[in-house]
Design a protein around this motif. Structure first.
Motif, PDB file in Angstrom:
ATOM      1  N   ARG A 107     -42.002 -17.867 -16.270  1.00 20.94           N
ATOM      2  CA  ARG A 107     -41.095 -18.065 -15.137  1.00 20.94           C
ATOM      3  C   ARG A 107     -39.785 -17.290 -15.268  1.00 20.94           C
ATOM      4  O   ARG A 107     -38.945 -17.337 -14.370  1.00 20.94           O
ATOM      5  CB  ARG A 107     -40.772 -19.556 -14.994  1.00 20.94           C
ATOM      6  CG  ARG A 107     -41.987 -20.439 -14.763  1.00 20.94           C
ATOM      7  CD  ARG A 107     -41.611 -21.916 -14.841  1.00 20.94           C
ATOM      8  NE  ARG A 107     -42.751 -22.796 -14.703  1.00 20.94           N
ATOM      9  CZ  ARG A 107     -43.239 -23.235 -13.543  1.00 20.94           C
ATOM     10  NH1 ARG A 107     -42.656 -22.864 -12.416  1.00 20.94           N
ATOM     11  NH2 ARG A 107     -44.293 -24.019 -13.506  1.00 20.94           N
ATOM     12  N   ASP A 151     -37.367 -18.089 -17.196  1.00 21.33           N
ATOM     13  CA  ASP A 151     -36.439 -19.211 -17.068  1.00 21.33           C
ATOM     14  C   ASP A 151     -35.505 -19.258 -18.285  1.00 21.33           C
ATOM     15  O   ASP A 151     -35.887 -19.718 -19.368  1.00 21.33           O
ATOM     16  CB  ASP A 151     -37.241 -20.505 -16.965  1.00 21.33           C
ATOM     17  CG  ASP A 151     -36.375 -21.714 -16.620  1.00 21.33           C
ATOM     18  OD1 ASP A 151     -35.177 -21.703 -16.948  1.00 21.33           O
ATOM     19  OD2 ASP A 151     -36.919 -22.674 -16.039  1.00 21.33           O
ATOM     20  N   LYS A 177     -36.326 -12.091 -11.221  1.00 20.06           N
ATOM     21  CA  LYS A 177     -37.785 -12.127 -11.218  1.00 20.06           C
ATOM     22  C   LYS A 177     -38.360 -11.019 -10.348  1.00 20.06           C
ATOM     23  O   LYS A 177     -39.403 -10.448 -10.637  1.00 20.06           O
ATOM     24  CB  LYS A 177     -38.266 -13.496 -10.727  1.00 20.06           C
ATOM     25  CG  LYS A 177     -37.887 -14.628 -11.679  1.00 20.06           C
ATOM     26  CD  LYS A 177     -38.382 -15.961 -11.160  1.00 20.06           C
ATOM     27  CE  LYS A 177     -37.935 -17.091 -12.093  1.00 20.06           C
ATOM     28  NZ  LYS A 177     -38.394 -18.412 -11.626  1.00 20.06           N
TER      29      LYS A 177
END
Length: 240
Positions: free
Chosen positions: A151, A153, A5
């Protein structure tokens, strides 16, 4: 190379940082609108709400405008910033996912058009139970795919892939049941065909949500998992 990230939040150019963040935010805003379009189209059908169906059709122009704006901004980033590595993957992923969001919007508009036809015919036909169930599933897929995008993810993205396989199975089961019903009672063929078209649109929405999830995995892991089995995806994604 696997991205983190932090990789998507720090660049040599602060302006590049801001440009990329702006497009990412625009993409997620478009996603929110598209998710709402799908929800409203399904509600319009199940509640025989012609006014709501009309609003979905009218809002499609806004979805198209957002797609065009995002594409334009991405082209400007490519031309001016010449991104590489994880930044380039994000630009490519958003570009492809942008197209999938617009197509989800198109499918919602199709459902809205069929909802208006159904409201004119009156009685809710058989098949609405399946429509409600599969509709709820694909709406959740869109939400989870967008959350995974926000996110970065990968695990959530993989769950969306799994959910799409379940939607495909339920779509096939529902289609077989409605085809059998039409053969047994031909009086309802016209209405059942409309329901089948709705179910087909929902199945396609699930496919596009899966595509969004695939782009998340591409952004973070650098792995192209299109047309790859679940076992192979797990091997590529979670063994690194």
């Amino acid at each position: 190379m696997v991205a983190t990230k932090e990789d998507f939040g720090h660049h040599i150019s602060q302006q590049f940082n801001e440009d990329l963040g702006k497009v990412h935010a625009q993409f997620l805003a478009m996603g929110g609108l598209v998710e709402s379009q799908v929800a409203n189209a399904i509600h319009a059908l199940l509640d025989t709400d012609a006014a709501l169906a009309t609003s979905v059709q009218e809002n499609d122009a806004q979805v198209n405008a957002m797609e065009t704006r995002i594409d334009s901004d991405l082209l400007q980033i490519l031309a001016l910033r010449q991104p590489a590595a994880s930044d380039l993957r994000m630009v490519i992923a958003i570009s492809k996912a942008n197209t999938d969001l617009e197509r989800i919007g198109d499918e919602a508009t199709k459902i809205a058009r069929l909802a208006k036809t159904a409201s004119e015919e009156g009685e809710s036909p058989r098949g609405y139970t399946e429509t409600r169930h599969i509709g709820n599933q694909v709406r959740l897929m869109i939400r989870e795919a967008l959350d995974a995008f926000a996110r970065l993810d990968v695990e959530k993205a993989f769950q969306v892939l799994q959910a799409d396989a379940e939607v495909d199975r339920e779509y096939q089961t529902a289609t077989r049941a409605l085809m059998t019903y039409m053969m047994e009672d031909p009086r309802h063929i016209s209405r059942m065909i409309n329901v089948l078209w709705v179910l087909r649109s929902l199945e396609r929405i699930g496919d596009h949500a899966r595509n969004l999830a695939e782009q998340v995995i591409y952004m973070v892991k650098g792995a192209d998992i299109r047309h790859v089995s679940f076992d192979e995806v797990e091997k590529q994604v979670f063994s690194k």
